[in-house]
Each structure stands twice: as structure tokens, then as C-alpha cells.
Scaffold this motif. Structure first.
Motif, mmCIF file in Angstrom:
data_model
loop_
_atom_site.group_PDB
_atom_site.id
_atom_site.type_symbol
_atom_site.label_atom_id
_atom_site.label_comp_id
_atom_site.label_asym_id
_atom_site.label_seq_id
_atom_site.Cartn_x
_atom_site.Cartn_y
_atom_site.Cartn_z
ATOM 1 N N GLY A 92 0.854 -1.175 0.000
ATOM 2 C CA GLY A 92 0.000 0.000 0.000
ATOM 3 C C GLY A 92 0.887 1.220 0.000
ATOM 4 O O GLY A 92 1.833 1.302 -0.776
ATOM 5 N N PRO A 93 0.647 2.167 0.903
ATOM 6 C CA PRO A 93 1.490 3.363 0.931
ATOM 7 C C PRO A 93 2.794 3.157 1.698
ATOM 8 O O PRO A 93 3.603 4.071 1.799
ATOM 9 C CB PRO A 93 0.602 4.386 1.648
ATOM 10 C CG PRO A 93 -0.238 3.558 2.550
ATOM 11 C CD PRO A 93 -0.485 2.268 1.799
ATOM 12 N N HIS A 94 3.021 1.952 2.217
ATOM 13 C CA HIS A 94 4.180 1.700 3.078
ATOM 14 C C HIS A 94 5.266 0.923 2.357
ATOM 15 O O HIS A 94 5.006 -0.080 1.697
ATOM 16 C CB HIS A 94 3.750 0.931 4.331
ATOM 17 C CG HIS A 94 2.628 1.588 5.052
ATOM 18 N ND1 HIS A 94 2.774 2.750 5.762
ATOM 19 C CD2 HIS A 94 1.320 1.267 5.132
ATOM 20 C CE1 HIS A 94 1.615 3.109 6.265
ATOM 21 N NE2 HIS A 94 0.714 2.222 5.896
ATOM 22 N N ARG A 95 6.492 1.380 2.526
ATOM 23 C CA ARG A 95 7.669 0.675 1.998
ATOM 24 C C ARG A 95 8.263 -0.124 3.148
ATOM 25 O O ARG A 95 8.571 0.432 4.206
ATOM 26 C CB ARG A 95 8.676 1.695 1.477
ATOM 27 C CG ARG A 95 9.963 1.093 1.002
ATOM 28 C CD ARG A 95 10.873 2.216 0.452
ATOM 29 N NE ARG A 95 12.228 1.773 0.391
ATOM 30 C CZ ARG A 95 13.198 2.181 1.198
ATOM 31 N NH1 ARG A 95 12.948 3.073 2.143
ATOM 32 N NH2 ARG A 95 14.407 1.715 1.072
ATOM 33 N N VAL A 96 8.396 -1.423 2.974
ATOM 34 C CA VAL A 96 8.946 -2.294 4.000
ATOM 35 C C VAL A 96 10.236 -2.887 3.458
ATOM 36 O O VAL A 96 10.263 -3.428 2.349
ATOM 37 C CB VAL A 96 7.957 -3.424 4.380
ATOM 38 C CG1 VAL A 96 8.558 -4.329 5.436
ATOM 39 C CG2 VAL A 96 6.637 -2.836 4.865
ATOM 40 N N VAL A 97 11.315 -2.780 4.244
ATOM 41 C CA VAL A 97 12.611 -3.296 3.833
ATOM 42 C C VAL A 97 12.994 -4.435 4.764
ATOM 43 O O VAL A 97 12.895 -4.307 5.984
ATOM 44 C CB VAL A 97 13.692 -2.191 3.885
ATOM 45 C CG1 VAL A 97 15.045 -2.745 3.475
ATOM 46 C CG2 VAL A 97 13.300 -1.019 3.004
ATOM 47 N N SER A 98 13.434 -5.551 4.179
ATOM 48 C CA SER A 98 13.849 -6.710 4.968
ATOM 49 C C SER A 98 15.274 -7.089 4.605
ATOM 50 O O SER A 98 15.638 -7.124 3.425
ATOM 51 C CB SER A 98 12.921 -7.894 4.687
ATOM 52 O OG SER A 98 13.392 -9.048 5.359
ATOM 53 N N LEU A 99 16.060 -7.364 5.615
ATOM 54 C CA LEU A 99 17.398 -7.920 5.407
ATOM 55 C C LEU A 99 17.326 -9.386 5.788
ATOM 56 O O LEU A 99 16.836 -9.736 6.859
ATOM 57 C CB LEU A 99 18.424 -7.192 6.276
ATOM 58 C CG LEU A 99 18.571 -5.703 6.013
ATOM 59 C CD1 LEU A 99 19.549 -5.081 6.995
ATOM 60 C CD2 LEU A 99 19.023 -5.455 4.584
ATOM 61 N N MET A 100 17.779 -10.230 4.902
ATOM 62 C CA MET A 100 17.729 -11.678 5.135
ATOM 63 C C MET A 100 18.941 -12.321 4.501
ATOM 64 O O MET A 100 19.689 -11.667 3.767
ATOM 65 C CB MET A 100 16.442 -12.263 4.551
ATOM 66 C CG MET A 100 16.338 -12.161 3.039
ATOM 67 S SD MET A 100 14.802 -12.807 2.369
ATOM 68 C CE MET A 100 13.650 -11.566 2.891
ATOM 69 N N SER A 101 19.095 -13.592 4.730
ATOM 70 C CA SER A 101 20.197 -14.295 4.078
ATOM 71 C C SER A 101 19.909 -14.404 2.590
ATOM 72 O O SER A 101 18.751 -14.464 2.165
ATOM 73 C CB SER A 101 20.388 -15.689 4.689
ATOM 74 O OG SER A 101 19.317 -16.527 4.329
ATOM 75 N N SER A 102 20.954 -14.432 1.797
ATOM 76 C CA SER A 102 20.769 -14.591 0.355
ATOM 77 C C SER A 102 20.159 -15.956 0.055
ATOM 78 O O SER A 102 19.371 -16.102 -0.882
ATOM 79 C CB SER A 102 22.092 -14.398 -0.385
ATOM 80 O OG SER A 102 23.086 -15.262 0.123
ATOM 81 N N GLU A 103 20.467 -16.959 0.892
ATOM 82 C CA GLU A 103 19.882 -18.289 0.729
ATOM 83 C C GLU A 103 18.363 -18.222 0.866
ATOM 84 O O GLU A 103 17.622 -18.798 0.063
ATOM 85 C CB GLU A 103 20.464 -19.250 1.772
ATOM 86 C CG GLU A 103 19.881 -20.644 1.700
ATOM 87 C CD GLU A 103 20.422 -21.569 2.793
ATOM 88 O OE1 GLU A 103 20.113 -22.775 2.719
ATOM 89 O OE2 GLU A 103 21.121 -21.103 3.709
ATOM 90 N N ALA A 104 17.871 -17.490 1.872
ATOM 91 C CA ALA A 104 16.429 -17.364 2.079
ATOM 92 C C ALA A 104 15.769 -16.655 0.900
ATOM 93 O O ALA A 104 14.706 -17.084 0.425
ATOM 94 C CB ALA A 104 16.145 -16.602 3.373
ATOM 95 N N ALA A 105 16.390 -15.598 0.411
ATOM 96 C CA ALA A 105 15.820 -14.863 -0.723
ATOM 97 C C ALA A 105 15.723 -15.754 -1.953
ATOM 98 O O ALA A 105 14.729 -15.711 -2.682
ATOM 99 C CB ALA A 105 16.663 -13.631 -1.028
ATOM 100 N N ARG A 106 16.734 -16.577 -2.171
ATOM 101 C CA ARG A 106 16.710 -17.494 -3.326
ATOM 102 C C ARG A 106 15.658 -18.585 -3.141
ATOM 103 O O ARG A 106 14.930 -18.924 -4.068
ATOM 104 C CB ARG A 106 18.092 -18.097 -3.547
ATOM 105 C CG ARG A 106 19.093 -17.124 -4.123
ATOM 106 C CD ARG A 106 20.428 -17.799 -4.451
ATOM 107 N NE ARG A 106 21.402 -16.816 -4.865
ATOM 108 C CZ ARG A 106 22.374 -16.327 -4.086
ATOM 109 N NH1 ARG A 106 22.507 -16.763 -2.834
ATOM 110 N NH2 ARG A 106 23.210 -15.429 -4.542
ATOM 111 N N GLU A 107 15.572 -19.152 -1.929
ATOM 112 C CA GLU A 107 14.589 -20.205 -1.667
ATOM 113 C C GLU A 107 13.159 -19.693 -1.834
ATOM 114 O O GLU A 107 12.285 -20.428 -2.295
ATOM 115 C CB GLU A 107 14.765 -20.773 -0.252
ATOM 116 C CG GLU A 107 15.947 -21.695 -0.108
ATOM 117 C CD GLU A 107 16.110 -22.218 1.314
ATOM 118 O OE1 GLU A 107 15.254 -21.932 2.186
ATOM 119 O OE2 GLU A 107 17.120 -22.914 1.560
ATOM 120 N N LEU A 108 12.926 -18.445 -1.479
ATOM 121 C CA LEU A 108 11.595 -17.847 -1.621
ATOM 122 C C LEU A 108 11.318 -17.405 -3.057
ATOM 123 O O LEU A 108 10.214 -16.993 -3.378
ATOM 124 C CB LEU A 108 11.447 -16.650 -0.677
ATOM 125 C CG LEU A 108 11.410 -16.978 0.814
ATOM 126 C CD1 LEU A 108 11.490 -15.709 1.647
ATOM 127 C CD2 LEU A 108 10.164 -17.771 1.162
#
Length: 135
Positions: A92-108
Motif C-alpha cells: 500500500g502506501p508503506h515501503r517495508v525493507v527486509s534484510l535476510m540471508s541470500s539463501e532465504a531470498a533465493r529459496e523464496l
């Protein structure tokens, strides 16, 4: 008591001005007038209705969560560098930033344009307000 003009109330709960007017017409929200004759919505009534919009359960499918703050959004940035990834969602009007492992980003399988849900569980939340309360 805090009051909001219709456009301000709409912005605060993430709906259109017309939706606020429909809620007033349907008796969901009360409507007052300020000293200048402009239509205003009492802040307390808006807050009470806003609580009903957010839902009260953290159940998703067959899973229950302790986190109540879930923001569905569109992935707008995925930056993977080394062991870490930075993922941005526009919820919506909100920007949400997440820091995670690169492994998690790839798995998702996160990529720009895909949908995601930011689930926020924090032990500390900072609340800011204007220096002067609104009339």
C-alpha cells in the motif's frame, strides 16, 4: 478531541475519500463540522473503525502466528550480495525493507514484481507524532 477532515481520514486508513463518505452515509462513522463548516470525522471513531479493518487473528491457512502485523505487498527490489539480501516491498502506501540471508531470498524465489507478505514481530516500536496536536 482530535478530528480529521475526510481526505486526512481516508489517507490514514488507506482508503479513498469516497469510502469515508460511504461509511458516514452507512452510519459506520460519525460526521461533525469544524468552526469553518468543514466536514470532520472524530479521531476516536476513526481509530475504532480502523481496528476492525486490520483483523484480529494471525491465522493463515493451517498456520497460527504470534505476529499480528502482516503487510501484503509487491516486491520492488531484491539486492543479493554475498551472504545477505535486501528485499523491498511496497505494501500500500508503506515501503517495508527486509534484510535476510541470500539463501532465504533465493529459496523464496523473490523477484521484482512478485508478491510477498512482510510479517513484523518487534520487541520495540517507536511511535512519532506532530509537535502540536491537531485540533
Amino acid at each position: 478531541m482530535t478530528h480529521y477532515r475526510i481526505s486526512e481520514a481516508a489517507r490514514l486508513v488507506g482508503v479513498s475519500d469516497d469510502t469515508i463518505r460511504r461509511w458516514v452515509a452507512d452510519g459506520i462513522l460519525p460526521l461533525d463540522h469544524d468552526d469553518a463548516g468543514r466536514q470532520i470525522v472524530p479521531g476516536a471513531a476513526l481509530a475504532a473503525h480502523a481496528k476492525t479493518l486490520g483483523g484480529s487473528t494471525a491465522e493463515v491457512g493451517d498456520v497460527q502466528r504470534s505476529a499480528r502485523n502482516r503487510f501484503v505487498g509487491l516486491v520492488t527490489k531484491v539486492e543479493i550480495e554475498g551472504l545477505m539480501a535486501q528485499v523491498e516491498l511496497q505494501c500500500g502506501p508503506h515501503r517495508v525493507v527486509s534484510l535476510m540471508s541470500s539463501e532465504a531470498a533465493r529459496e523464496l524465489k523473490l523477484e521484482v514484481g512478485s508478491t510477498g507478505v512482510a510479517v513484523v514481530k518487534a520487541t520495540m516500536v517507536i511511535v512519532e507524532t506532530d509537535k502540536e496536536p491537531q485540533p
